[in-house]
Design a protein around this motif. Structure first.
Motif, PDB file in Angstrom:
ATOM      1  N   GLY A 227       8.651  14.894 -20.299  1.00  0.00           N
ATOM      2  CA  GLY A 227       9.358  16.083 -19.839  1.00  0.00           C
ATOM      3  C   GLY A 227       8.534  16.941 -18.900  1.00  0.00           C
ATOM      4  O   GLY A 227       8.964  18.025 -18.490  1.00  0.00           O
ATOM      5  N   LYS A 228       7.340  16.465 -18.514  1.00  0.00           N
ATOM      6  CA  LYS A 228       6.438  17.235 -17.661  1.00  0.00           C
ATOM      7  C   LYS A 228       6.415  16.682 -16.238  1.00  0.00           C
ATOM      8  O   LYS A 228       6.662  15.499 -16.012  1.00  0.00           O
ATOM      9  N   MET A 229       6.108  17.553 -15.275  1.00  0.00           N
ATOM     10  CA  MET A 229       5.886  17.108 -13.908  1.00  0.00           C
ATOM     11  C   MET A 229       4.548  16.376 -13.867  1.00  0.00           C
ATOM     12  O   MET A 229       3.523  16.909 -14.296  1.00  0.00           O
ATOM     13  N   GLU A 230       4.552  15.153 -13.368  1.00  0.00           N
ATOM     14  CA  GLU A 230       3.335  14.349 -13.309  1.00  0.00           C
ATOM     15  C   GLU A 230       3.184  13.727 -11.928  1.00  0.00           C
ATOM     16  O   GLU A 230       4.168  13.488 -11.215  1.00  0.00           O
ATOM     17  N   LYS A 231       1.950  13.447 -11.548  1.00  0.00           N
ATOM     18  CA  LYS A 231       1.662  12.819 -10.263  1.00  0.00           C
ATOM     19  C   LYS A 231       2.319  11.440 -10.199  1.00  0.00           C
ATOM     20  O   LYS A 231       2.330  10.707 -11.175  1.00  0.00           O
ATOM     21  N   VAL A 232       2.858  11.118  -9.028  1.00  0.00           N
ATOM     22  CA  VAL A 232       3.448   9.799  -8.812  1.00  0.00           C
ATOM     23  C   VAL A 232       2.361   8.863  -8.290  1.00  0.00           C
ATOM     24  O   VAL A 232       1.740   9.142  -7.258  1.00  0.00           O
ATOM     25  N   GLY A 233       2.139   7.765  -8.971  1.00  0.00           N
ATOM     26  CA  GLY A 233       1.058   6.863  -8.589  1.00  0.00           C
ATOM     27  C   GLY A 233       1.489   5.617  -7.849  1.00  0.00           C
ATOM     28  O   GLY A 233       0.649   4.815  -7.435  1.00  0.00           O
ATOM     29  N   ILE A 234       2.814   5.441  -7.694  1.00  0.00           N
ATOM     30  CA  ILE A 234       3.311   4.235  -7.017  1.00  0.00           C
ATOM     31  C   ILE A 234       3.582   4.526  -5.544  1.00  0.00           C
ATOM     32  O   ILE A 234       3.662   5.681  -5.127  1.00  0.00           O
ATOM     33  N   ASP A 235       3.714   3.472  -4.749  1.00  0.00           N
ATOM     34  CA  ASP A 235       4.048   3.614  -3.336  1.00  0.00           C
ATOM     35  C   ASP A 235       5.564   3.567  -3.155  1.00  0.00           C
ATOM     36  O   ASP A 235       6.238   2.712  -3.708  1.00  0.00           O
ATOM     37  N   ASP A 236       6.094   4.519  -2.374  1.00  0.00           N
ATOM     38  CA  ASP A 236       7.519   4.542  -2.045  1.00  0.00           C
ATOM     39  C   ASP A 236       7.846   3.626  -0.878  1.00  0.00           C
ATOM     40  O   ASP A 236       8.976   3.151  -0.752  1.00  0.00           O
ATOM     41  N   ALA A 237       6.881   3.433   0.007  1.00  0.00           N
ATOM     42  CA  ALA A 237       7.076   2.596   1.189  1.00  0.00           C
ATOM     43  C   ALA A 237       5.796   1.816   1.456  1.00  0.00           C
ATOM     44  O   ALA A 237       4.687   2.293   1.194  1.00  0.00           O
ATOM     45  N   SER A 238       5.951   0.593   1.966  1.00  0.00           N
ATOM     46  CA  SER A 238       4.803  -0.265   2.235  1.00  0.00           C
ATOM     47  C   SER A 238       5.118  -1.155   3.425  1.00  0.00           C
ATOM     48  O   SER A 238       6.214  -1.711   3.519  1.00  0.00           O
ATOM     49  N   ALA A 239       4.172  -1.241   4.334  1.00  0.00           N
ATOM     50  CA  ALA A 239       4.335  -2.113   5.495  1.00  0.00           C
ATOM     51  C   ALA A 239       3.002  -2.770   5.802  1.00  0.00           C
ATOM     52  O   ALA A 239       1.943  -2.147   5.651  1.00  0.00           O
ATOM     53  N   PHE A 240       3.054  -4.052   6.224  1.00  0.00           N
ATOM     54  CA  PHE A 240       1.792  -4.695   6.571  1.00  0.00           C
ATOM     55  C   PHE A 240       1.978  -5.796   7.601  1.00  0.00           C
ATOM     56  O   PHE A 240       3.064  -6.374   7.737  1.00  0.00           O
ATOM     57  N   LEU A 241       0.912  -6.019   8.346  1.00  0.00           N
ATOM     58  CA  LEU A 241       0.782  -7.153   9.246  1.00  0.00           C
ATOM     59  C   LEU A 241       0.037  -8.250   8.500  1.00  0.00           C
ATOM     60  O   LEU A 241      -0.777  -7.971   7.616  1.00  0.00           O
ATOM     61  N   ALA A 242       0.302  -9.497   8.863  1.00  0.00           N
ATOM     62  CA  ALA A 242      -0.381 -10.603   8.192  1.00  0.00           C
ATOM     63  C   ALA A 242      -0.636 -11.744   9.159  1.00  0.00           C
ATOM     64  O   ALA A 242       0.107 -11.946  10.120  1.00  0.00           O
ATOM     65  N   ARG A 243      -1.702 -12.479   8.882  1.00  0.00           N
ATOM     66  CA  ARG A 243      -1.979 -13.753   9.555  1.00  0.00           C
ATOM     67  C   ARG A 243      -1.876 -14.864   8.524  1.00  0.00           C
ATOM     68  O   ARG A 243      -2.481 -14.787   7.452  1.00  0.00           O
ATOM     69  N   PHE A 244      -1.084 -15.878   8.843  1.00  0.00           N
ATOM     70  CA  PHE A 244      -0.972 -17.048   7.985  1.00  0.00           C
ATOM     71  C   PHE A 244      -2.054 -18.057   8.344  1.00  0.00           C
ATOM     72  O   PHE A 244      -2.614 -18.041   9.447  1.00  0.00           O
ATOM     73  N   LYS A 245      -2.334 -18.958   7.416  1.00  0.00           N
ATOM     74  CA  LYS A 245      -3.327 -19.999   7.663  1.00  0.00           C
ATOM     75  C   LYS A 245      -2.921 -20.917   8.801  1.00  0.00           C
ATOM     76  O   LYS A 245      -3.776 -21.515   9.459  1.00  0.00           O
ATOM     77  N   ASN A 246      -1.590 -21.048   9.037  1.00  0.00           N
ATOM     78  CA  ASN A 246      -1.133 -21.915  10.122  1.00  0.00           C
ATOM     79  C   ASN A 246      -1.200 -21.235  11.486  1.00  0.00           C
ATOM     80  O   ASN A 246      -0.759 -21.805  12.488  1.00  0.00           O
ATOM     81  N   GLY A 247      -1.756 -20.015  11.534  1.00  0.00           N
ATOM     82  CA  GLY A 247      -1.928 -19.304  12.795  1.00  0.00           C
ATOM     83  C   GLY A 247      -0.806 -18.359  13.174  1.00  0.00           C
ATOM     84  O   GLY A 247      -0.927 -17.599  14.147  1.00  0.00           O
ATOM     85  N   SER A 248       0.291 -18.379  12.439  1.00  0.00           N
ATOM     86  CA  SER A 248       1.411 -17.499  12.763  1.00  0.00           C
ATOM     87  C   SER A 248       1.130 -16.066  12.332  1.00  0.00           C
ATOM     88  O   SER A 248       0.314 -15.802  11.447  1.00  0.00           O
ATOM     89  N   LEU A 249       1.835 -15.135  12.994  1.00  0.00           N
ATOM     90  CA  LEU A 249       1.717 -13.711  12.691  1.00  0.00           C
ATOM     91  C   LEU A 249       2.963 -13.251  11.943  1.00  0.00           C
ATOM     92  O   LEU A 249       4.038 -13.828  12.082  1.00  0.00           O
ATOM     93  N   ALA A 250       2.815 -12.173  11.151  1.00  0.00           N
ATOM     94  CA  ALA A 250       3.936 -11.714  10.346  1.00  0.00           C
ATOM     95  C   ALA A 250       3.965 -10.203  10.228  1.00  0.00           C
ATOM     96  O   ALA A 250       2.924  -9.531  10.314  1.00  0.00           O
TER      97      ALA A 250
END
Length: 379
Positions: A227-250
């Motif tokens: 019943g108390k106001m508490e800090k939110v520890g999770i992410d509401d939004a997430s975005a990332f770039l990635a490199r795959f082992k096969n060389g492709s980008l994501a």
């Protein structure tokens, strides 16, 4: 058919989806084993009793340990919140039970690794409910990529958009456990992006490195249990770039702050000879572009994935008639049951799902360090 006795833990959304799959699969697939709803366990005595009666479970418990100790039960299905996965899975493995577990595998990478180690030591069969693999159009995409029709892969992009937590009045904890970091482990990264990551690895192979950003838009929320106001520890939004082992980008994106979107999950793959794309809102269609087509007729085509030659569809209706979201779980059950007499287990196993956990871990590390992070640095 021989009976395969199921013990379910949890009676929420996933508990219903899994129960429906167990009840339906033998009616449409010719299997050597028939899933039997033997027992269900959950904390609320009255609700678990009602659930057991509604779905036809033979017995019910308020302590999951009693379910694991039941000698008649062969498969433990973990459909509870993320903070229950590791303890239950490890206990089930030590008891020699086969284990099905909802996604993500665990709250974090160390917990996931413990689950993998316990299952491997016990030599028990495992599977994780990354159910989008079981949608026929997604499985068809896998077959196309594996065939080499796309040629060299250049790009992979995916997003999963929702809008249900925009209001600051939405509370965390309790029934909204996905907003409580102690229960969920992370926000949309481990919840929504985990689906996108699993599919991407299945279709395009392992990732090498990621560069991520996350945001928590509402910093404090009332907790349902305190019943108390508490800090939110999770992410509401997430975005990332990635490199795959096969060389492709994501590129990957997930948020619960995209007004107007309830469950928009899409992915697209661009290759040397063609491209394909899929949208959960039109889940029975796969978009396909083939550069080898005659120039004047070249363009995107929409494949209606309902023909008997398409993955899983020979078990259902006549061509042209669609199936839905719930069928993806039925297909996973069929794959698992069919694998029981085979050396090769049904995918994704705990060990396969660990690869997704490594990416999730790297994404969260990158968001904190503001640097590119190697996916396998924790190995």
């Amino acid at each position: 058919m021989k009976n395969l006795n199921i013990g379910l833990i949890g009676y929420g959304f996933m508990g219903r989806a899994h129960s429906n799959a167990y009840l339906t699969v033998s009616q449409f697939f010719d299997l050597k084993y028939r899933p039997v709803l033997k027992a269900v366990a959950a904390r609320n005595a009255e609700k678990v009793k009602q659930f057991a009666h509604k779905w036809g479970y033979e017995s019910h418990y308020t302590d999951w340990r009693r379910l694991i100790d039941d000698p008649a039960i062969e498969v433990i299905d973990i459909a509870g919140p993320n903070d229950t996965h590791a303890e239950i899975a490890i206990a089930a493995a030590q008891a020699g039970k086969m284990i099905l577990c909802d996604k993500p595998l665990a709250r974090n990478l160390p917990e996931a690794q413990q689950m993998v180690d316990a299952a491997k030591k016990a030599g028990v069969r495992t599977m994780v409910w990354y159910n989008y693999r079981g949608i026929p159009a997604v499985t068809l995409a896998k077959q196309i990529v594996t065939s080499g029709k796309l040629g060299r892969i250049f790009h992979y992009r995916a997003k999963f958009l929702q809008d249900w937590t925009i209001s600051p009045a939405v509370q965390q904890g309790g029934t909204a456990w996905r907003l409580d970091v102690n229960v969920a482990g992370s926000g949309v990264t481990g919840d929504l992006l985990a689906h996108c990551i699993d599919t991407a690895i299945w279709l395009n192979g392992e990732m090498d490195s990621v560069s991520a950003v996350t945001e928590t838009f509402v910093k404090e929320r009332k907790h349902q249990l305190t019943g108390k106001m508490e800090k939110v520890g999770i992410d509401d939004a997430s975005a990332f770039l990635a490199r795959f082992k096969n060389g492709s980008l994501a590129t990957f994106e997930a948020t619960r702050y995209a007004r107007g979107h309830k469950a928009l999950y899409t992915f697209e793959i661009n290759g040397e000879h063609g491209s394909l794309a899929w949208d959960l809102h039109d889940l029975h269609r796969l978009q396909w572009f083939d550069h080898k087509d005659e120039g004047t007729l070249r363009g995107w085509r929409s494949i209606h994935v309902t023909d008997g030659e398409h993955p899983y569809m020979a078990h259902w209706w006549v061509p042209g008639l669609s199936i839905g979201f719930e069928h993806s779980f039925i297909h996973q059950v069929a794959d698992f049951v069919n694998s029981l007499d085979e050396k090769t287990p049904a995918e994704p196993t705990f060990e396969s799902a660990l690869e997704t956990e490594k990416v999730v871990d790297a994404v969260l590390r990158s968001a904190a360090s503001k640097k590119w992070e190697n996916v396998r640095s924790a190995d």
